[in-house]
Motif scaffolding. Structure first.
Motif, short mmCIF file in Angstrom:
data_model
loop_
_atom_site.label_atom_id
_atom_site.label_comp_id
_atom_site.label_asym_id
_atom_site.label_seq_id
_atom_site.Cartn_x
_atom_site.Cartn_y
_atom_site.Cartn_z
N MET A 173 35.61 47.04 40.85
CA MET A 173 35.77 48.42 40.48
C MET A 173 34.74 48.69 39.38
N THR A 174 34.11 49.83 39.47
CA THR A 174 33.13 50.23 38.47
C THR A 174 33.56 51.54 37.85
N ALA A 175 33.05 51.79 36.66
CA ALA A 175 33.37 53.03 35.96
C ALA A 175 32.13 53.48 35.18
N PRO A 176 31.92 54.79 35.12
CA PRO A 176 30.78 55.27 34.32
C PRO A 176 31.00 54.99 32.84
N ALA A 177 29.91 54.98 32.09
CA ALA A 177 29.97 54.68 30.65
C ALA A 177 30.89 55.64 29.90
N THR A 178 30.98 56.89 30.35
CA THR A 178 31.84 57.86 29.66
C THR A 178 33.31 57.48 29.80
N VAL A 179 33.69 56.95 30.95
CA VAL A 179 35.07 56.52 31.17
C VAL A 179 35.37 55.29 30.31
N LEU A 180 34.45 54.34 30.28
CA LEU A 180 34.65 53.14 29.47
C LEU A 180 34.73 53.48 27.99
N ALA A 181 33.95 54.46 27.54
CA ALA A 181 33.96 54.86 26.13
C ALA A 181 35.29 55.51 25.75
N ALA A 182 35.98 56.11 26.73
CA ALA A 182 37.24 56.80 26.46
C ALA A 182 38.43 55.84 26.38
N LEU A 183 38.25 54.58 26.74
CA LEU A 183 39.33 53.61 26.70
C LEU A 183 39.65 53.24 25.25
N PRO A 184 40.89 52.80 24.98
CA PRO A 184 41.24 52.38 23.62
C PRO A 184 40.31 51.28 23.11
N ALA A 185 40.03 51.28 21.82
CA ALA A 185 39.08 50.34 21.22
C ALA A 185 39.55 48.89 21.34
N ASP A 186 40.87 48.65 21.37
CA ASP A 186 41.36 47.28 21.43
C ASP A 186 41.51 46.75 22.86
N LEU A 187 41.09 47.54 23.85
CA LEU A 187 41.17 47.12 25.25
C LEU A 187 39.94 46.29 25.60
N LEU A 188 40.15 45.12 26.18
CA LEU A 188 39.06 44.24 26.57
C LEU A 188 38.64 44.56 28.00
N VAL A 189 37.39 44.92 28.18
CA VAL A 189 36.84 45.23 29.51
C VAL A 189 35.83 44.13 29.85
N GLN A 190 36.01 43.51 31.01
CA GLN A 190 35.12 42.44 31.44
C GLN A 190 34.40 42.84 32.71
N ALA A 191 33.13 42.52 32.79
CA ALA A 191 32.34 42.74 34.00
C ALA A 191 32.18 41.41 34.71
N GLN A 192 32.54 41.35 35.97
CA GLN A 192 32.43 40.12 36.75
C GLN A 192 31.49 40.35 37.92
N ASP A 193 30.77 39.30 38.29
CA ASP A 193 29.92 39.37 39.46
C ASP A 193 30.77 39.50 40.72
N ALA A 194 30.18 40.07 41.76
CA ALA A 194 30.88 40.18 43.04
C ALA A 194 31.19 38.77 43.56
N ARG A 195 32.38 38.60 44.15
CA ARG A 195 32.79 37.29 44.66
C ARG A 195 33.88 37.47 45.69
N ASP A 196 34.07 36.43 46.48
CA ASP A 196 35.20 36.39 47.41
C ASP A 196 36.42 35.93 46.64
N GLU A 197 37.55 36.56 46.90
CA GLU A 197 38.81 36.20 46.24
C GLU A 197 39.93 36.16 47.26
N LEU A 198 40.93 35.37 46.97
CA LEU A 198 42.19 35.42 47.69
C LEU A 198 43.20 36.01 46.73
N SER A 199 44.02 36.93 47.22
CA SER A 199 45.02 37.60 46.38
C SER A 199 46.37 37.56 47.05
#
Length: 83
Positions: free
Chosen positions: A1-27
């Protein structure tokens, strides 16, 4: 999932946002409250649900969980075995 910089800037300051490379997953989604029995069942299902070849494995050491109102979604990456 991606989000524009304006959306990420609007998140609470104590929220940890991580960017991960594309990968295959089992869920797997386990409904209801998370318990040790459900956690162990989820791990076993992730390890046994997909017939992987000898080159790939489900890396449960990199497991991530998303807590939802009606249960827990657990995902683990499918990775290549080191040479």
């Amino acid at each position: 999932m991606t989000a524009p910089a304006t959306v990420l800037a609007a998140l609470p300051a104590d929220l940890l946002v991580q960017a991960q490379d594309a990968r295959d997953e089992l869920s797997i989604f386990m409904p209801g409250r998370n318990t040790m029995v459900k956690y162990c069942t989820m791990i076993l299902r992730l390890l046994n649900a997909y017939p992987l070849d000898g080159e790939r494995f489900v890396n449960v050491a990199r497991l991530r969980q998303e807590i939802h109102d009606d249960g827990v979604l657990s995902s683990a990456p499918v990775e290549r075995r080191p040479e």
